[in-house]
Design a protein around this motif. Sequence first.
Motif, mmCIF file in Angstrom:
data_model
loop_
_atom_site.group_PDB
_atom_site.id
_atom_site.type_symbol
_atom_site.label_atom_id
_atom_site.label_comp_id
_atom_site.label_asym_id
_atom_site.label_seq_id
_atom_site.Cartn_x
_atom_site.Cartn_y
_atom_site.Cartn_z
ATOM 1 N N PRO A 37 0.807 -1.225 0.000
ATOM 2 C CA PRO A 37 0.000 0.000 0.000
ATOM 3 C C PRO A 37 0.840 1.275 0.000
ATOM 4 O O PRO A 37 0.465 2.262 -0.635
ATOM 5 N N PHE A 38 1.971 1.267 0.692
ATOM 6 C CA PHE A 38 2.822 2.467 0.713
ATOM 7 C C PHE A 38 3.233 2.858 -0.707
ATOM 8 O O PHE A 38 3.175 4.034 -1.077
ATOM 9 N N LEU A 39 3.626 1.845 -1.510
ATOM 10 C CA LEU A 39 4.081 2.145 -2.869
ATOM 11 C C LEU A 39 2.924 2.592 -3.762
ATOM 12 O O LEU A 39 3.081 3.512 -4.570
ATOM 13 N N THR A 40 1.754 1.960 -3.638
ATOM 14 C CA THR A 40 0.626 2.372 -4.476
ATOM 15 C C THR A 40 0.164 3.781 -4.100
ATOM 16 O O THR A 40 -0.154 4.590 -4.967
ATOM 17 N N LYS A 41 0.150 4.092 -2.796
ATOM 18 C CA LYS A 41 -0.241 5.440 -2.369
ATOM 19 C C LYS A 41 0.772 6.467 -2.866
ATOM 20 O O LYS A 41 0.402 7.552 -3.322
ATOM 21 N N PHE A 80 -2.717 11.078 2.188
ATOM 22 C CA PHE A 80 -2.462 9.728 1.715
ATOM 23 C C PHE A 80 -1.978 8.775 2.812
ATOM 24 O O PHE A 80 -2.105 7.570 2.684
ATOM 25 N N PHE A 81 -1.396 9.316 3.861
ATOM 26 C CA PHE A 81 -0.834 8.499 4.933
ATOM 27 C C PHE A 81 -1.364 8.997 6.280
ATOM 28 O O PHE A 81 -2.034 10.016 6.343
ATOM 29 N N LYS A 82 -1.015 8.295 7.339
ATOM 30 C CA LYS A 82 -1.526 8.663 8.657
ATOM 31 C C LYS A 82 -0.566 9.579 9.413
ATOM 32 O O LYS A 82 -0.580 9.619 10.635
ATOM 33 N N HIS A 83 0.274 10.294 8.705
ATOM 34 C CA HIS A 83 1.227 11.193 9.353
ATOM 35 C C HIS A 83 1.568 12.339 8.411
ATOM 36 O O HIS A 83 1.171 12.349 7.248
ATOM 37 N N GLN A 92 10.827 5.406 5.103
ATOM 38 C CA GLN A 92 10.035 4.287 4.600
ATOM 39 C C GLN A 92 10.316 4.049 3.120
ATOM 40 O O GLN A 92 10.451 2.910 2.668
ATOM 41 N N LEU A 93 10.467 5.113 2.377
ATOM 42 C CA LEU A 93 10.785 4.991 0.955
ATOM 43 C C LEU A 93 12.141 4.318 0.770
ATOM 44 O O LEU A 93 12.305 3.457 -0.100
ATOM 45 N N ASN A 94 13.100 4.675 1.617
ATOM 46 C CA ASN A 94 14.432 4.059 1.541
ATOM 47 C C ASN A 94 14.376 2.569 1.846
ATOM 48 O O ASN A 94 15.117 1.787 1.257
ATOM 49 N N THR A 95 13.501 2.136 2.766
ATOM 50 C CA THR A 95 13.414 0.695 3.062
ATOM 51 C C THR A 95 12.912 -0.066 1.844
ATOM 52 O O THR A 95 13.409 -1.151 1.548
ATOM 53 N N TYR A 96 11.955 0.491 1.105
ATOM 54 C CA TYR A 96 11.476 -0.176 -0.104
ATOM 55 C C TYR A 96 12.546 -0.147 -1.193
ATOM 56 O O TYR A 96 12.695 -1.092 -1.944
ATOM 57 N N GLN A 97 13.288 0.930 -1.252
ATOM 58 C CA GLN A 97 14.343 1.009 -2.263
ATOM 59 C C GLN A 97 15.381 -0.078 -2.008
ATOM 60 O O GLN A 97 15.831 -0.736 -2.937
ATOM 61 N N GLN A 98 15.721 -0.303 -0.746
ATOM 62 C CA GLN A 98 16.698 -1.340 -0.419
ATOM 63 C C GLN A 98 16.135 -2.725 -0.700
ATOM 64 O O GLN A 98 16.820 -3.600 -1.205
ATOM 65 N N ALA A 99 14.853 -2.937 -0.385
ATOM 66 C CA ALA A 99 14.241 -4.256 -0.587
ATOM 67 C C ALA A 99 14.072 -4.581 -2.067
ATOM 68 O O ALA A 99 14.277 -5.714 -2.488
#
Length: 200
Positions: A37-41, A80-83, A92-99
């Motif tokens: 969901p983070f990436l689609t949002k 789009f997010f809760k913050h 959070q974006l960096n964690t997806y980039q690494q994964a």
Amino acid sequence: MDRVLPGRVKEEWPPSPEEEDLAPRPMEGLHETGPPPFLTKTFDLVADPATDGVVSWGRAGNSFVVWDPHAFAAVLLPRFFKHNNFASFVRQLNTYQQALGSCLEVGQFGFEEEIEMLKRDKNTLLAEVVKLRQEQQSTKADMRTMEERLHLVEQKQLQVMGFLARAMQNPDFFLQLIQQKDKLKDLEDAYSKRGGGPST
């Protein structure tokens, strides 16, 4: 009936080969997962043309640039997010980039784009400065004109005050002025009675 002991669950799986043919099958793709969901949002946020002034795709289309981090955090993140924490979003974006490795390219908040934006801003600001200088010169010219008019009014006022002061020193002055006015009126009346008025 099978007896179940407390705290234990009856084993049903794996089913026997005969039962396997009768077992219900999940619909195709039911267990497949899409992007998180983070990436689609994030994609929806960047792809929305209404947000281009704050965040937009980079030139190559494989990264995005946040043009206004303050507006991004204050307005778009809560939508789009809760913050509304920009640093948290980047982490959070960096964690997806690494994964995902090379599957996802994240913009480096583009220096090239920022330089272009600064050049545009510079040109806009220079045009604004020129406009303000012209307005300032026009305002100065208007002020000079107003000062000249004010000076003329002050001079006329001084002349009237001087005239009134002299008139007050000579009480017969007003009487003489009224008599001259009456004589002038009598002359005009006599002239118009003789037919010396304007021809029609």
